[in-house]
Scaffold this active site. Sequence first.
Site, mmCIF file in Angstrom:
data_model
loop_
_atom_site.group_PDB
_atom_site.id
_atom_site.type_symbol
_atom_site.label_atom_id
_atom_site.label_comp_id
_atom_site.label_asym_id
_atom_site.label_seq_id
_atom_site.Cartn_x
_atom_site.Cartn_y
_atom_site.Cartn_z
ATOM 1 N N LYS A 36 0.789 -1.238 0.000
ATOM 2 C CA LYS A 36 0.000 0.000 0.000
ATOM 3 C C LYS A 36 0.817 1.282 0.000
ATOM 4 C CE LYS A 36 -1.385 0.067 4.892
ATOM 5 N NZ LYS A 36 -2.549 0.023 5.780
ATOM 6 N N THR A 44 8.533 -4.740 9.363
ATOM 7 C CA THR A 44 9.833 -5.403 9.214
ATOM 8 C C THR A 44 10.960 -4.372 9.157
ATOM 9 O OG1 THR A 44 8.754 -7.175 7.973
ATOM 10 C CG2 THR A 44 11.160 -6.968 7.735
ATOM 11 N N GLN A 48 14.252 -4.035 15.332
ATOM 12 C CA GLN A 48 15.568 -3.663 15.876
ATOM 13 C C GLN A 48 16.311 -4.863 16.427
ATOM 14 O OE1 GLN A 48 15.054 -0.548 18.784
ATOM 15 N NE2 GLN A 48 14.388 0.966 17.278
ATOM 16 N N GLY A 50 16.144 -8.268 16.528
ATOM 17 C CA GLY A 50 16.649 -9.287 15.622
ATOM 18 C C GLY A 50 15.734 -10.468 15.455
ATOM 19 N N GLU A 119 17.330 -11.196 24.829
ATOM 20 C CA GLU A 119 16.117 -10.404 25.093
ATOM 21 C C GLU A 119 15.290 -11.100 26.167
ATOM 22 O OE1 GLU A 119 14.094 -9.117 21.498
ATOM 23 O OE2 GLU A 119 16.016 -8.899 20.491
ATOM 24 N N HIS A 247 4.989 -3.274 24.140
ATOM 25 C CA HIS A 247 6.440 -3.260 24.365
ATOM 26 C C HIS A 247 6.708 -2.313 25.524
ATOM 27 C CE1 HIS A 247 10.715 -3.027 23.770
ATOM 28 N NE2 HIS A 247 10.638 -3.929 22.794
ATOM 29 N N ARG A 293 8.051 -9.832 28.559
ATOM 30 C CA ARG A 293 7.527 -8.521 28.203
ATOM 31 C C ARG A 293 6.212 -8.136 28.879
ATOM 32 N NH1 ARG A 293 8.400 -7.667 21.867
ATOM 33 N NH2 ARG A 293 10.620 -7.665 22.324
ATOM 34 N N HIS A 354 2.488 -3.028 20.470
ATOM 35 C CA HIS A 354 3.636 -3.423 19.655
ATOM 36 C C HIS A 354 3.327 -4.551 18.689
ATOM 37 C CE1 HIS A 354 7.873 -3.952 18.742
ATOM 38 N NE2 HIS A 354 7.863 -5.193 19.192
ATOM 39 N N ARG A 389 3.897 -13.500 22.901
ATOM 40 C CA ARG A 389 5.020 -13.820 22.010
ATOM 41 C C ARG A 389 6.366 -13.623 22.707
ATOM 42 N NH1 ARG A 389 8.293 -10.485 18.258
ATOM 43 N NH2 ARG A 389 7.318 -8.732 19.300
HETATM 44 P P1 FAD Z 1 5.074 -6.159 7.753
HETATM 45 O O1 FAD Z 1 6.533 -6.193 7.785
HETATM 46 O O2 FAD Z 1 4.390 -5.166 8.613
HETATM 47 O O3 FAD Z 1 4.615 -5.918 6.260
HETATM 48 C C1 FAD Z 1 3.251 -5.722 5.959
HETATM 49 C C2 FAD Z 1 3.159 -5.260 4.527
HETATM 50 O O4 FAD Z 1 1.802 -5.254 4.104
HETATM 51 C C3 FAD Z 1 3.661 -3.839 4.298
HETATM 52 O O5 FAD Z 1 4.354 -3.833 3.078
HETATM 53 C C4 FAD Z 1 2.372 -3.012 4.191
HETATM 54 O O6 FAD Z 1 2.497 -1.844 3.456
HETATM 55 C C5 FAD Z 1 1.500 -4.014 3.471
HETATM 56 N N1 FAD Z 1 0.056 -3.797 3.618
HETATM 57 C C6 FAD Z 1 -0.669 -3.706 4.748
HETATM 58 N N2 FAD Z 1 -1.971 -3.550 4.438
HETATM 59 C C7 FAD Z 1 -2.066 -3.552 3.082
HETATM 60 C C8 FAD Z 1 -3.136 -3.427 2.172
HETATM 61 N N3 FAD Z 1 -4.401 -3.230 2.559
HETATM 62 N N4 FAD Z 1 -2.860 -3.474 0.847
HETATM 63 C C9 FAD Z 1 -1.584 -3.622 0.389
HETATM 64 N N5 FAD Z 1 -0.527 -3.742 1.236
HETATM 65 C C10 FAD Z 1 -0.774 -3.715 2.559
HETATM 66 N N6 FAD Z 1 9.983 -8.795 15.600
HETATM 67 C C11 FAD Z 1 11.068 -9.583 15.788
HETATM 68 O O7 FAD Z 1 10.989 -10.808 15.633
HETATM 69 N N7 FAD Z 1 12.262 -9.007 16.128
HETATM 70 C C12 FAD Z 1 12.418 -7.674 16.288
HETATM 71 O O8 FAD Z 1 13.505 -7.213 16.574
HETATM 72 C C13 FAD Z 1 11.283 -6.842 16.124
HETATM 73 N N8 FAD Z 1 11.372 -5.505 16.312
HETATM 74 C C14 FAD Z 1 10.301 -4.724 16.020
HETATM 75 C C15 FAD Z 1 10.419 -3.341 16.122
HETATM 76 C C16 FAD Z 1 9.370 -2.527 15.762
HETATM 77 C C17 FAD Z 1 9.515 -1.027 15.877
HETATM 78 C C18 FAD Z 1 8.155 -3.099 15.328
HETATM 79 C C19 FAD Z 1 7.007 -2.232 14.928
HETATM 80 C C20 FAD Z 1 8.013 -4.471 15.265
HETATM 81 C C21 FAD Z 1 9.071 -5.298 15.612
HETATM 82 N N9 FAD Z 1 8.968 -6.683 15.531
HETATM 83 C C22 FAD Z 1 10.069 -7.466 15.748
HETATM 84 C C23 FAD Z 1 7.783 -7.300 14.978
HETATM 85 C C24 FAD Z 1 8.063 -7.644 13.508
HETATM 86 O O9 FAD Z 1 8.806 -6.581 12.939
HETATM 87 C C25 FAD Z 1 6.806 -7.865 12.709
HETATM 88 O O10 FAD Z 1 5.970 -8.768 13.370
HETATM 89 C C26 FAD Z 1 7.151 -8.417 11.343
HETATM 90 O O11 FAD Z 1 8.100 -7.594 10.713
HETATM 91 C C27 FAD Z 1 5.900 -8.525 10.507
HETATM 92 O O12 FAD Z 1 6.274 -8.879 9.213
HETATM 93 P P2 FAD Z 1 5.128 -9.030 8.115
HETATM 94 O O13 FAD Z 1 5.795 -9.342 6.844
HETATM 95 O O14 FAD Z 1 4.093 -9.945 8.616
HETATM 96 O O15 FAD Z 1 4.443 -7.583 8.079
HETATM 97 C C1 SIN Z 2 12.960 -5.170 20.281
HETATM 98 O O1 SIN Z 2 13.975 -4.942 19.652
HETATM 99 O O2 SIN Z 2 12.820 -4.931 21.473
HETATM 100 C C2 SIN Z 2 11.796 -5.759 19.569
HETATM 101 C C3 SIN Z 2 11.924 -7.213 19.536
HETATM 102 C C4 SIN Z 2 10.606 -7.856 19.212
HETATM 103 O O3 SIN Z 2 9.566 -7.217 19.201
HETATM 104 O O4 SIN Z 2 10.607 -9.067 18.988
#
Ligand code: FAD
Ligand code: SIN
Length: 547
Positions: A36, A44, A48, A50, A119, A247, A293, A354, A389
């Site tokens: 989108k 993703t 941060q 990992g 963590e 978080h 957490r 989070h 989680r």
């Molecule tokens: P996303 O990476 O969120 O991708 C979703 C995609 O779908 C995006 O491209 C978005 O634009 C698209 N999209 C959404 N709705 C629509 C729509 N209606 N139409 C078209 N496209 C759409 N997890 C860990 O395991 N380790 C970490 O260190 C960690 N750190 C984090 C730090 C932060 C700040 C955050 C917010 C999350 C963190 N998490 C972490 C959680 C983890 O990042 C996410 O759970 C994971 O990246 C989700 O991946 P995904 O591919 O499912 O979704």
């Molecule tokens: C963090 O770096 O604290 C996020 C890790 C996670 O959400 O898994």
Amino acid sequence: MNTEIKTDFLVIGSGIAGLCFAIKAAEAGSVAVVTKKERLESSTNYAQGGIAAVTGMDDSFDLHIRDTLTSGAGLCKEDVVRFVISEGPARIDELVRWGVEFTRIKDEDSNSRYDLGREGGHSRRRVLHAKDLTGREIERALAEKAGGLENVRIYENHFGIDLILESTVRKKKGLHAAGNRCLGAYVFDAKSGGVITFRAKYVVLATGGAGKVYLVTTNPDIATGDGIAMAYRAGAKIANMEFIQFHPTCLFHPEAKSFLISEAVRGEGGVLRLRGGAEFMDRYHPLKSLAPRDIVAKAIDTELKRTGDEYVLLDITHRSREFLMSRFPNIYDKCLEFGIDMAKDPIPVVPAAHYICGGVLVNEFGETSIPGLFACGEVSCTGLHGANRLASNSLLEAVVFAHRVFLRAAGLVQGTEHVPIGIDPWDPGPARDSDELVVVTNDWDEIRRCMWNYVGIVRSDKRLERARKRIELICEEIHEYYWNYNVNRDLLELRNIATIASLIVRSAILRKESRGLHYNTDYPRADDEHFLRDTVLQKGNTPYSDS
Ligand code: FAD
Ligand code: SIN
């Protein structure tokens, strides 16, 4: 304008789950990825800490499994936990082959090995990272790889509106409604303002999470729960929406929009303190600042309510500036931008929404309850996380399930033809352009405040009931508004966020106990006799539970 695009696989979302699947599926057929915003914009990209996986000499699958089950508070599916964790190292090797560079260090014998972070809730160091920019590194490598494949086409600024079901298409044509296969999706092209019909043999939802349903969140703006809402409207089973992970440490600063201070900072010795400097986590858990957490977030919430303070402090000033700059360059720079020198000053932090443990219910190959529709990543509920989680298990879940969806969908696609039925273009009905966008802004704000105040870290029957009434009213208003005006991004997201709020509130009301991330003061203990099971909602059906 009536545009129809045909593809073997339609992937909605370009985060780790969507791109990993797309790269693999390109071997088996044509892949359209709709996303989108720009392709990199995803949760993703902001990860941060990992990705957790067993690679250390002192670690084992059994230990990682045990930590995951303990965190999940009785609701993890043990078979899922086992295969996700044992398939992790192979998926990590694959990410590395695709160009992801995890931080490495030299051991005493000068051999290079992964630098493993620690963590909350992990009994070993097992988190692979790229300094504190792990998500950005993964997303970069995946987008580069997918972007270079002939069979993959990425459509940026294309917003999935609704799934197209065979039964709906047939009903509209007055045909017998045989089968309920997913045939594709209607997608809003934000640049042209038109709606495109994407027709696919298989659809993969990879739309990520829903943090934006809360006023304070670590999530980027894209996290509006679109995939879960779309799947719910289409009749898929949705599970465990009450389990929202807060978080404990989001930067508190009036100008900082949702910036996370990674749990890895506590993994490297960071200590939580009250504003006056006193430690407090020893009163809540033997692991203190590195407790799971849910416990840390609830402890901070309790202390903030008790003291009336707006934030607590995360203190890592005992580590050297050189170490902090090299291990956490992103956090170090961001803090400095706001006048906080983390080598000298404790960082002000607050809990923030989070991660959503619930989502579209899938089996071990990512199949949803709708034929032809898969889901992987944060949008799905696989059984890995249970009621809470374990940190850094979500990136792991996404790569393992993207692979499993690929195994199943690639096997099926060879013998599958497009369903031979014409799909009507998107019907805007009597819609006209809106001149009252203030309604959208107002409803957005009200939902997010209501969820933060009544459906947050600590819940009660009274607060949940209050939230239910408000959210229901807003949903009605949106329904009226939505059908009267032409679609735009804000309106589409508002409709989805309202659906997500309603699903969370209804699930929370059904769980009359406290477990993992769901804490209700009216039922402060876990009730294994009645609630050791998933909460499942499905449109048009009474809620039920899968044991
Ligand atoms: P996303 O990476 O969120 O991708 C979703 C995609 O779908 C995006 O491209 C978005 O634009 C698209 N999209 C959404 N709705 C629509 C729509 N209606 N139409 C078209 N496209 C759409 N997890 C860990 O395991 N380790 C970490 O260190 C960690 N750190 C984090 C730090 C932060 C700040 C955050 C917010 C999350 C963190 N998490 C972490 C959680 C983890 O990042 C996410 O759970 C994971 O990246 C989700 O991946 P995904 O591919 O499912 O979704
Ligand atoms: C963090 O770096 O604290 C996020 C890790 C996670 O959400 O898994």
